[in-house]
Design a protein around this motif. Structure first.
Motif, PDB file in Angstrom:
ATOM      1  N   ASP A 129       0.859  -1.179   0.000  1.00 54.24           N
ATOM      2  CA  ASP A 129       0.000   0.000   0.000  1.00 54.24           C
ATOM      3  C   ASP A 129       0.902   1.237   0.000  1.00 54.24           C
ATOM      4  O   ASP A 129       1.858   1.312   0.783  1.00 54.24           O
ATOM      5  N   VAL A 130       0.621   2.179  -0.896  1.00 54.47           N
ATOM      6  CA  VAL A 130       1.427   3.399  -1.001  1.00 54.47           C
ATOM      7  C   VAL A 130       0.526   4.610  -0.848  1.00 54.47           C
ATOM      8  O   VAL A 130      -0.463   4.754  -1.583  1.00 54.47           O
ATOM      9  N   VAL A 131       0.849   5.489   0.112  1.00 51.18           N
ATOM     10  CA  VAL A 131       0.050   6.700   0.321  1.00 51.18           C
ATOM     11  C   VAL A 131       0.959   7.869   0.676  1.00 51.18           C
ATOM     12  O   VAL A 131       2.067   7.681   1.186  1.00 51.18           O
ATOM     13  N   ILE A 132       0.466   9.068   0.411  1.00 50.93           N
ATOM     14  CA  ILE A 132       1.069  10.297   0.938  1.00 50.93           C
ATOM     15  C   ILE A 132       0.357  10.591   2.252  1.00 50.93           C
ATOM     16  O   ILE A 132      -0.878  10.592   2.308  1.00 50.93           O
ATOM     17  N   PRO A 133       1.090  10.788   3.357  1.00 50.74           N
ATOM     18  CA  PRO A 133       0.429  11.000   4.653  1.00 50.74           C
ATOM     19  C   PRO A 133      -0.543  12.171   4.634  1.00 50.74           C
ATOM     20  O   PRO A 133      -0.283  13.210   4.027  1.00 50.74           O
ATOM     21  N   GLU A 134      -1.666  11.972   5.332  1.00 49.46           N
ATOM     22  CA  GLU A 134      -2.779  12.907   5.252  1.00 49.46           C
ATOM     23  C   GLU A 134      -2.473  14.288   5.818  1.00 49.46           C
ATOM     24  O   GLU A 134      -2.911  15.308   5.270  1.00 49.46           O
ATOM     25  N   GLU A 135      -1.728  14.362   6.949  1.00 47.68           N
ATOM     26  CA  GLU A 135      -1.479  15.674   7.562  1.00 47.68           C
ATOM     27  C   GLU A 135      -0.646  16.572   6.653  1.00 47.68           C
ATOM     28  O   GLU A 135      -0.722  17.786   6.711  1.00 47.68           O
ATOM     29  N   GLY A 136       0.185  15.938   5.842  1.00 48.89           N
ATOM     30  CA  GLY A 136       1.071  16.688   4.959  1.00 48.89           C
ATOM     31  C   GLY A 136       2.382  15.965   4.769  1.00 48.89           C
ATOM     32  O   GLY A 136       2.698  15.006   5.486  1.00 48.89           O
ATOM     33  N   SER A 137       3.128  16.417   3.803  1.00 48.07           N
ATOM     34  CA  SER A 137       4.412  15.805   3.516  1.00 48.07           C
ATOM     35  C   SER A 137       5.283  16.837   2.815  1.00 48.07           C
ATOM     36  O   SER A 137       4.830  17.937   2.485  1.00 48.07           O
ATOM     37  N   VAL A 138       6.537  16.465   2.612  1.00 49.60           N
ATOM     38  CA  VAL A 138       7.469  17.379   1.958  1.00 49.60           C
ATOM     39  C   VAL A 138       7.739  16.909   0.535  1.00 49.60           C
ATOM     40  O   VAL A 138       7.929  15.723   0.276  1.00 49.60           O
ATOM     41  N   THR A 139       7.730  17.851  -0.367  1.00 49.39           N
ATOM     42  CA  THR A 139       8.034  17.588  -1.776  1.00 49.39           C
ATOM     43  C   THR A 139       9.380  18.205  -2.110  1.00 49.39           C
ATOM     44  O   THR A 139       9.665  19.338  -1.720  1.00 49.39           O
ATOM     45  N   SER A 140      10.193  17.461  -2.798  1.00 49.46           N
ATOM     46  CA  SER A 140      11.471  17.991  -3.260  1.00 49.46           C
ATOM     47  C   SER A 140      11.695  17.532  -4.694  1.00 49.46           C
ATOM     48  O   SER A 140      10.830  16.870  -5.284  1.00 49.46           O
ATOM     49  N   GLY A 141      12.831  17.883  -5.235  1.00 47.71           N
ATOM     50  CA  GLY A 141      13.063  17.547  -6.626  1.00 47.71           C
ATOM     51  C   GLY A 141      14.512  17.215  -6.914  1.00 47.71           C
ATOM     52  O   GLY A 141      15.399  17.426  -6.082  1.00 47.71           O
ATOM     53  N   TYR A 142      14.713  16.696  -8.096  1.00 53.11           N
ATOM     54  CA  TYR A 142      16.055  16.423  -8.595  1.00 53.11           C
ATOM     55  C   TYR A 142      16.300  17.313  -9.804  1.00 53.11           C
ATOM     56  O   TYR A 142      15.446  17.436 -10.683  1.00 53.11           O
ATOM     57  N   ALA A 143      17.457  17.941  -9.810  1.00 56.79           N
ATOM     58  CA  ALA A 143      17.751  18.971 -10.810  1.00 56.79           C
ATOM     59  C   ALA A 143      18.912  18.573 -11.708  1.00 56.79           C
ATOM     60  O   ALA A 143      19.881  17.956 -11.249  1.00 56.79           O
ATOM     61  N   THR A 144      18.822  18.958 -12.970  1.00 57.35           N
ATOM     62  CA  THR A 144      19.965  18.776 -13.860  1.00 57.35           C
ATOM     63  C   THR A 144      20.939  19.929 -13.677  1.00 57.35           C
ATOM     64  O   THR A 144      20.536  21.083 -13.513  1.00 57.35           O
ATOM     65  N   VAL A 145      22.222  19.588 -13.681  1.00 61.08           N
ATOM     66  CA  VAL A 145      23.291  20.581 -13.660  1.00 61.08           C
ATOM     67  C   VAL A 145      24.207  20.297 -14.827  1.00 61.08           C
ATOM     68  O   VAL A 145      24.622  19.151 -15.043  1.00 61.08           O
ATOM     69  N   ILE A 146      24.493  21.327 -15.613  1.00 64.28           N
ATOM     70  CA  ILE A 146      25.377  21.186 -16.766  1.00 64.28           C
ATOM     71  C   ILE A 146      26.783  21.602 -16.349  1.00 64.28           C
ATOM     72  O   ILE A 146      26.984  22.710 -15.837  1.00 64.28           O
ATOM     73  N   ASN A 147      27.719  20.717 -16.553  1.00 67.94           N
ATOM     74  CA  ASN A 147      29.099  20.942 -16.140  1.00 67.94           C
ATOM     75  C   ASN A 147      29.679  22.158 -16.850  1.00 67.94           C
ATOM     76  O   ASN A 147      29.626  22.262 -18.075  1.00 67.94           O
ATOM     77  N   LYS A 148      30.221  23.091 -16.082  1.00 71.14           N
ATOM     78  CA  LYS A 148      30.854  24.274 -16.668  1.00 71.14           C
ATOM     79  C   LYS A 148      31.954  23.886 -17.641  1.00 71.14           C
ATOM     80  O   LYS A 148      32.235  24.588 -18.611  1.00 71.14           O
ATOM     81  N   TYR A 149      32.594  22.749 -17.378  1.00 71.42           N
ATOM     82  CA  TYR A 149      33.735  22.310 -18.182  1.00 71.42           C
ATOM     83  C   TYR A 149      33.347  21.230 -19.188  1.00 71.42           C
ATOM     84  O   TYR A 149      34.213  20.519 -19.712  1.00 71.42           O
ATOM     85  N   ALA A 150      32.043  21.094 -19.476  1.00 70.77           N
ATOM     86  CA  ALA A 150      31.565  20.036 -20.373  1.00 70.77           C
ATOM     87  C   ALA A 150      32.272  20.075 -21.724  1.00 70.77           C
ATOM     88  O   ALA A 150      32.431  21.139 -22.329  1.00 70.77           O
ATOM     89  N   GLN A 151      32.669  18.905 -22.200  1.00 77.38           N
ATOM     90  CA  GLN A 151      33.250  18.806 -23.541  1.00 77.38           C
ATOM     91  C   GLN A 151      32.156  18.812 -24.614  1.00 77.38           C
ATOM     92  O   GLN A 151      32.441  19.070 -25.785  1.00 77.38           O
ATOM     93  N   HIS A 152      30.932  18.525 -24.193  1.00 73.46           N
ATOM     94  CA  HIS A 152      29.788  18.524 -25.131  1.00 73.46           C
ATOM     95  C   HIS A 152      28.663  19.368 -24.532  1.00 73.46           C
ATOM     96  O   HIS A 152      27.587  18.857 -24.199  1.00 73.46           O
ATOM     97  N   PRO A 153      28.890  20.664 -24.380  1.00 73.21           N
ATOM     98  CA  PRO A 153      27.919  21.511 -23.674  1.00 73.21           C
ATOM     99  C   PRO A 153      26.569  21.613 -24.366  1.00 73.21           C
ATOM    100  O   PRO A 153      25.531  21.658 -23.700  1.00 73.21           O
ATOM    101  N   HIS A 154      26.572  21.652 -25.695  1.00 73.43           N
ATOM    102  CA  HIS A 154      25.294  21.789 -26.408  1.00 73.43           C
ATOM    103  C   HIS A 154      24.482  20.503 -26.320  1.00 73.43           C
ATOM    104  O   HIS A 154      23.257  20.539 -26.225  1.00 73.43           O
TER     105      HIS A 154
END
Length: 364
Positions: free
Chosen positions: A261-286
């Motif tokens: 059984d999977v639920v989000i708790p009724e009183e409330g919960s915290v939402t967060s996220g995962y973010a992409t980061v592009i390397n400043k030194y990327a060899q393939h920036p585009h």
């Protein structure tokens, strides 16, 4: 896991005579010459195709259905892809260590690591054509980091062990079953479980004490045990696991949906996220920019939803089949993101000591 703050490494200012001249020097610091936000989407695509390759970190095929996104990028744009799986902290350490000999172009990190990466001077900005569809809390104003999908703390209950699955934090507090969040000393997911409990009992990122008290009480009762891995869940060693909703749904599907059984708790919960980061030194920036563009496209967002992650773009129309894979929207009515990221970053530094002194002291 929290990085020690360090000074930004200063960069020598050099005149870019031409991009070609920069490329001829073994691609050294090519990305520093790229202003992605001045390029149109078509220009990004054209340059990405010319690069023909993108290398990611922390974006393996088995996490949030990245496999389908990378396959589609390879097929549609003829861009080869490789990934090296690692934690958010390890990703930034790799960006920092490799610099001009970068092997990674783009990474996926917990949202708290986005500002850290920018502060360390390890990222380059790219907003994408979907910029206005991203909530303000989920992006840096210049595009140094952008959340692609979210997770919300959920309860995963093994109904073969627990006949009356908890629907709220109060249910857990008043129950008698074993609860698992994993290692709160180091695990990002476990630390967010503490924050979720804190928010449910009147705290927030500035006051974690209600969450610590909640788990200390469970520990004192001998009810806080184990690590919520697929193997332990499959063996029936955990009654209730507190984890990201996409992990809960994914584990349930992998083992036996009818058993959990999977639920989000009724009183409330915290939402967060995962973010992409592009390397400043990327060899393939585009190619990295194109990957972020595709991740935020309708197709990319649906791919993430197929991996049980909730798309960051609220206006994405998911197919009925994919929508049915996620929890009902009404479960998220009391879920909210961290309001003060700086306060949360400071709070995570205090969690190990608080956990050791107030929770682990009970012997679990």
């Amino acid at each position: 896991m929290v990085f020690k703050q360090i000074l930004k490494r200063s960069m020598l200012g050099i005149m870019a005579v031409s991009l070609l001249a920069a490329c001829s020097d073994n691609n050294k610091d090519v990305s520093a010459q790229v202003d992605g936000n001045s390029l149109s989407k078509d220009e990004v695509v054209e340059k990405a195709k010319a690069e023909g390759e993108v290398n990611s970190v922390g974006m393996p095929d088995t996490w949030a259905n990245w496999e389908e996104t990378w396959d589609e990028i390879e097929t549609e744009f003829n861009i080869d892809h490789t990934d090296t799986d690692m934690s958010s902290a390890e990703e930034l350490a790799k960006f920092e260590a490799e610099k001009d000999n970068a092997s990674a172009d783009i990474g996926d990190v917990g949202i708290a690591f986005g500002p850290i990466a920018e502060e360390k001077g390890l990222t380059q900005a790219y907003k994408t054509s979907y910029w206005d569809d991203i909530p303000e809390w989920a992006k840096d104003e210049e595009g140094h980091w952008v959340v692609g999908y979210t997770g919300t703390m959920a309860f995963l209950t093994d109904t073969s062990n627990v006949k009356n699955p908890p629907k709220s934090w109060e249910d857990i507090k008043n129950g008698d079953y074993v609860v698992s969040i994993g290692d709160a000393l180091t695990a990002n997911q476990a630390q967010f479980a503490i924050l979720g409990a804190a928010m449910a009992f009147g705290g927030d990122e500035n006051n974690l004490q209600p969450g610590i008290d909640f788990f200390a009480e469970l520990a004192e009762q001998g009810r806080l045990q184990g690590d919520p891995t697929v193997a332990n869940l499959e063996k029936g060693e955990i009654d209730v696991a507190i984890m990201w909703d996409f992990n809960a749904l994914g584990y349930s599907n992998q083992i036996d949906e009818s058993r959990f059984d999977v639920v989000i708790p009724e009183e409330g919960s915290v939402t967060s996220g995962y973010a992409t980061v592009i390397n400043k030194y990327a060899q393939h920036p585009h190619a990295a920019m194109l990957a972020r563009e595709y991740i935020l496209s309708d197709e990319g967002q649906e791919n993430l939803a197929k991996g049980y992650a909730r798309p960051i773009r609220e206006n994405v129309e998911l197919s009925p089949e994919v929508k049915a894979m996620l929890l009902p929207d009404e479960m998220y009515e009391n879920a909210k993101p961290v309001e003060d990221q700086a306060a949360w970053e400071e709070a995570t530094k205090k969690i190990p000591q608080m956990w050791q002194e107030q929770v682990l002291i009970h012997g679990n």
